[in-house]
Write a protein that holds these residues in place. Sequence first.
Motif, PDB file in Angstrom:
ATOM      1  N   LEU A  52     -22.004  57.837  73.491  1.00 12.31           N
ATOM      2  CA  LEU A  52     -21.990  57.845  74.942  1.00 12.31           C
ATOM      3  C   LEU A  52     -21.763  59.281  75.389  1.00 12.31           C
ATOM      4  O   LEU A  52     -20.938  59.994  74.806  1.00 12.31           O
ATOM      5  N   LEU A  53     -22.492  59.724  76.410  1.00 13.67           N
ATOM      6  CA  LEU A  53     -22.395  61.098  76.906  1.00 13.67           C
ATOM      7  C   LEU A  53     -22.143  61.099  78.403  1.00 13.67           C
ATOM      8  O   LEU A  53     -22.932  60.512  79.165  1.00 13.67           O
ATOM      9  N   GLU A  54     -21.066  61.764  78.813  1.00 12.97           N
ATOM     10  CA  GLU A  54     -20.747  61.931  80.233  1.00 12.97           C
ATOM     11  C   GLU A  54     -20.777  63.424  80.554  1.00 12.97           C
ATOM     12  O   GLU A  54     -20.195  64.237  79.821  1.00 12.97           O
ATOM     13  N   ALA A  55     -21.425  63.793  81.641  1.00 13.67           N
ATOM     14  CA  ALA A  55     -21.482  65.189  82.071  1.00 13.67           C
ATOM     15  C   ALA A  55     -20.094  65.664  82.489  1.00 13.67           C
ATOM     16  O   ALA A  55     -19.344  64.936  83.136  1.00 13.67           O
ATOM     17  N   THR A  56     -19.757  66.897  82.105  1.00 19.35           N
ATOM     18  CA  THR A  56     -18.509  67.503  82.559  1.00 19.35           C
ATOM     19  C   THR A  56     -18.787  68.582  83.607  1.00 19.35           C
ATOM     20  O   THR A  56     -17.861  69.219  84.094  1.00 19.35           O
ATOM     21  N   ASP A  57     -20.068  68.762  83.937  1.00 20.81           N
ATOM     22  CA  ASP A  57     -20.478  69.771  84.909  1.00 20.81           C
ATOM     23  C   ASP A  57     -21.739  69.263  85.598  1.00 20.81           C
ATOM     24  O   ASP A  57     -22.621  68.701  84.944  1.00 20.81           O
ATOM     25  N   ALA A  58     -21.823  69.466  86.888  1.00 28.05           N
ATOM     26  CA  ALA A  58     -22.983  68.984  87.649  1.00 28.05           C
ATOM     27  C   ALA A  58     -24.282  69.656  87.220  1.00 28.05           C
ATOM     28  O   ALA A  58     -25.369  69.147  87.507  1.00 28.05           O
ATOM     29  N   ASP A  59     -24.179  70.768  86.492  1.00 22.87           N
ATOM     30  CA  ASP A  59     -25.358  71.506  86.053  1.00 22.87           C
ATOM     31  C   ASP A  59     -25.748  71.181  84.612  1.00 22.87           C
ATOM     32  O   ASP A  59     -26.651  71.790  84.062  1.00 22.87           O
ATOM     33  N   GLY A 112     -23.228  70.636  67.284  1.00 14.31           N
ATOM     34  CA  GLY A 112     -23.164  69.512  68.198  1.00 14.31           C
ATOM     35  C   GLY A 112     -21.904  68.698  67.952  1.00 14.31           C
ATOM     36  O   GLY A 112     -20.994  69.142  67.251  1.00 14.31           O
ATOM     37  N   ALA A 113     -21.862  67.528  68.497  1.00 12.59           N
ATOM     38  CA  ALA A 113     -20.720  66.636  68.336  1.00 12.59           C
ATOM     39  C   ALA A 113     -20.704  66.018  66.941  1.00 12.59           C
ATOM     40  O   ALA A 113     -21.704  66.052  66.219  1.00 12.59           O
ATOM     41  N   ASP A 114     -19.574  65.468  66.569  1.00 12.25           N
ATOM     42  CA  ASP A 114     -19.400  64.690  65.343  1.00 12.25           C
ATOM     43  C   ASP A 114     -19.714  65.488  64.076  1.00 12.25           C
ATOM     44  O   ASP A 114     -20.310  64.977  63.128  1.00 12.25           O
ATOM     45  N   GLY A 159     -17.132  44.816  70.075  1.00 13.93           N
ATOM     46  CA  GLY A 159     -15.930  44.243  69.456  1.00 13.93           C
ATOM     47  C   GLY A 159     -15.094  45.277  68.721  1.00 13.93           C
ATOM     48  O   GLY A 159     -14.357  44.947  67.795  1.00 13.93           O
ATOM     49  N   GLN A 160     -15.192  46.529  69.140  1.00 19.56           N
ATOM     50  CA  GLN A 160     -14.421  47.603  68.506  1.00 19.56           C
ATOM     51  C   GLN A 160     -14.317  48.782  69.463  1.00 19.56           C
ATOM     52  O   GLN A 160     -15.139  48.931  70.363  1.00 19.56           O
ATOM     53  N   GLN A 161     -13.316  49.604  69.243  1.00 18.44           N
ATOM     54  CA  GLN A 161     -13.112  50.814  70.031  1.00 18.44           C
ATOM     55  C   GLN A 161     -13.951  51.957  69.446  1.00 18.44           C
ATOM     56  O   GLN A 161     -14.316  51.918  68.268  1.00 18.44           O
ATOM     57  N   PRO A 162     -14.235  52.986  70.252  1.00 17.01           N
ATOM     58  CA  PRO A 162     -14.930  54.145  69.681  1.00 17.01           C
ATOM     59  C   PRO A 162     -14.048  54.789  68.613  1.00 17.01           C
ATOM     60  O   PRO A 162     -12.824  54.784  68.723  1.00 17.01           O
ATOM     61  N   TYR A 163     -14.674  55.340  67.577  1.00 20.74           N
ATOM     62  CA  TYR A 163     -13.903  55.977  66.513  1.00 20.74           C
ATOM     63  C   TYR A 163     -13.625  57.443  66.815  1.00 20.74           C
ATOM     64  O   TYR A 163     -12.792  58.071  66.173  1.00 20.74           O
ATOM     65  N   LYS A 164     -14.312  57.991  67.809  1.00 16.03           N
ATOM     66  CA  LYS A 164     -14.123  59.412  68.100  1.00 16.03           C
ATOM     67  C   LYS A 164     -14.446  59.700  69.559  1.00 16.03           C
ATOM     68  O   LYS A 164     -15.423  59.192  70.095  1.00 16.03           O
ATOM     69  N   LEU A 165     -13.612  60.540  70.182  1.00 14.65           N
ATOM     70  CA  LEU A 165     -13.868  61.102  71.503  1.00 14.65           C
ATOM     71  C   LEU A 165     -13.911  62.610  71.308  1.00 14.65           C
ATOM     72  O   LEU A 165     -13.063  63.163  70.610  1.00 14.65           O
ATOM     73  N   GLU A 166     -14.898  63.276  71.907  1.00 13.89           N
ATOM     74  CA  GLU A 166     -15.045  64.710  71.675  1.00 13.89           C
ATOM     75  C   GLU A 166     -15.739  65.371  72.853  1.00 13.89           C
ATOM     76  O   GLU A 166     -16.714  64.848  73.387  1.00 13.89           O
ATOM     77  N   ALA A 167     -15.235  66.535  73.245  1.00 14.37           N
ATOM     78  CA  ALA A 167     -15.904  67.354  74.252  1.00 14.37           C
ATOM     79  C   ALA A 167     -16.800  68.356  73.532  1.00 14.37           C
ATOM     80  O   ALA A 167     -16.409  68.914  72.508  1.00 14.37           O
ATOM     81  N   VAL A 168     -17.990  68.557  74.056  1.00 22.25           N
ATOM     82  CA  VAL A 168     -18.908  69.570  73.526  1.00 22.25           C
ATOM     83  C   VAL A 168     -19.149  70.546  74.671  1.00 22.25           C
ATOM     84  O   VAL A 168     -20.007  70.318  75.534  1.00 22.25           O
ATOM     85  N   SER A 178     -20.466  73.513  74.861  1.00 18.07           N
ATOM     86  CA  SER A 178     -21.764  74.178  74.965  1.00 18.07           C
ATOM     87  C   SER A 178     -22.799  73.312  75.687  1.00 18.07           C
ATOM     88  O   SER A 178     -23.722  73.824  76.311  1.00 18.07           O
ATOM     89  N   GLU A 179     -22.651  71.990  75.609  1.00 19.35           N
ATOM     90  CA  GLU A 179     -23.582  71.079  76.267  1.00 19.35           C
ATOM     91  C   GLU A 179     -23.023  70.502  77.563  1.00 19.35           C
ATOM     92  O   GLU A 179     -23.688  69.719  78.236  1.00 19.35           O
ATOM     93  N   LYS A 180     -21.770  70.857  77.888  1.00 20.14           N
ATOM     94  CA  LYS A 180     -21.099  70.396  79.107  1.00 20.14           C
ATOM     95  C   LYS A 180     -21.040  68.870  79.172  1.00 20.14           C
ATOM     96  O   LYS A 180     -21.404  68.250  80.172  1.00 20.14           O
ATOM     97  N   VAL A 181     -20.565  68.268  78.053  1.00 25.96           N
ATOM     98  CA  VAL A 181     -20.440  66.813  77.977  1.00 25.96           C
ATOM     99  C   VAL A 181     -19.151  66.399  77.283  1.00 25.96           C
ATOM    100  O   VAL A 181     -18.600  67.143  76.470  1.00 25.96           O
ATOM    101  N   SER A 182     -18.721  65.193  77.622  1.00 24.35           N
ATOM    102  CA  SER A 182     -17.716  64.479  76.845  1.00 24.35           C
ATOM    103  C   SER A 182     -18.452  63.362  76.138  1.00 24.35           C
ATOM    104  O   SER A 182     -19.348  62.734  76.725  1.00 24.35           O
ATOM    105  N   THR A 183     -18.097  63.127  74.875  1.00 23.54           N
ATOM    106  CA  THR A 183     -18.793  62.108  74.097  1.00 23.54           C
ATOM    107  C   THR A 183     -17.804  61.124  73.487  1.00 23.54           C
ATOM    108  O   THR A 183     -16.628  61.439  73.312  1.00 23.54           O
ATOM    109  N   SER A 184     -18.308  59.969  73.170  1.00 22.51           N
ATOM    110  CA  SER A 184     -17.578  59.012  72.339  1.00 22.51           C
ATOM    111  C   SER A 184     -18.581  58.375  71.395  1.00 22.51           C
ATOM    112  O   SER A 184     -19.773  58.288  71.704  1.00 22.51           O
ATOM    113  N   PHE A 185     -18.077  57.963  70.232  1.00 14.66           N
ATOM    114  CA  PHE A 185     -18.953  57.392  69.209  1.00 14.66           C
ATOM    115  C   PHE A 185     -18.452  56.036  68.752  1.00 14.66           C
ATOM    116  O   PHE A 185     -17.264  55.855  68.494  1.00 14.66           O
ATOM    117  N   PHE A 186     -19.393  55.109  68.629  1.00 11.35           N
ATOM    118  CA  PHE A 186     -19.152  53.792  68.046  1.00 11.35           C
ATOM    119  C   PHE A 186     -19.964  53.702  66.767  1.00 11.35           C
ATOM    120  O   PHE A 186     -21.131  54.105  66.750  1.00 11.35           O
TER     121      PHE A 186
END
Length: 136
Positions: free
Chosen positions: A54-61, A107-109, A26-35, A37-45
């Motif tokens: 939430l963590l999504e890979a930005t690189d297949a490796d 790290g993130a956040d 019932g709310q949007q994430p408060y932050k979106l951030e790329a990390v 060094s870890e090759k991820v995009s993140t969002s935080f609730f």
Amino acid sequence: MIKVEHIGIAVKNIKDSNDIFARLFGQQPYKLEAVESEKVSTSFFQLGDTKIELLEATDADSPIAKFIAKRGEGIHHIAYEVADIESEMKRLSEEGFTLLNEKPKKGADNKLVCFLHPKSTNGVLVELCQEITSDA
């Protein structure tokens, strides 16, 4: 350890997953951030005192891409807030836990982080987190 800081969830598509979790919470994430060094995009609730990352890979490796390829989407790690990450890392190492990094890293956040190998924690990837302050 002070408290559960966040629960990390590996996702294939962060935009689609943000939509799902926004409806769930019932709310949007408060932050979106790329990390980079870890090759991820993140969002935080924020849910009370705990966060969902939430963590999504930005690189297949990346570790997240490898996790999803092996296990699929789902809970990736549980993070605990600590007051002094370096002393906690030293204590846990002396207790026989396997650290995945020798020094805390950014790290993130706005956190310093260190991960513990799941083989030493009953199959759970544990993350230690300390807020970065101007004197940290």
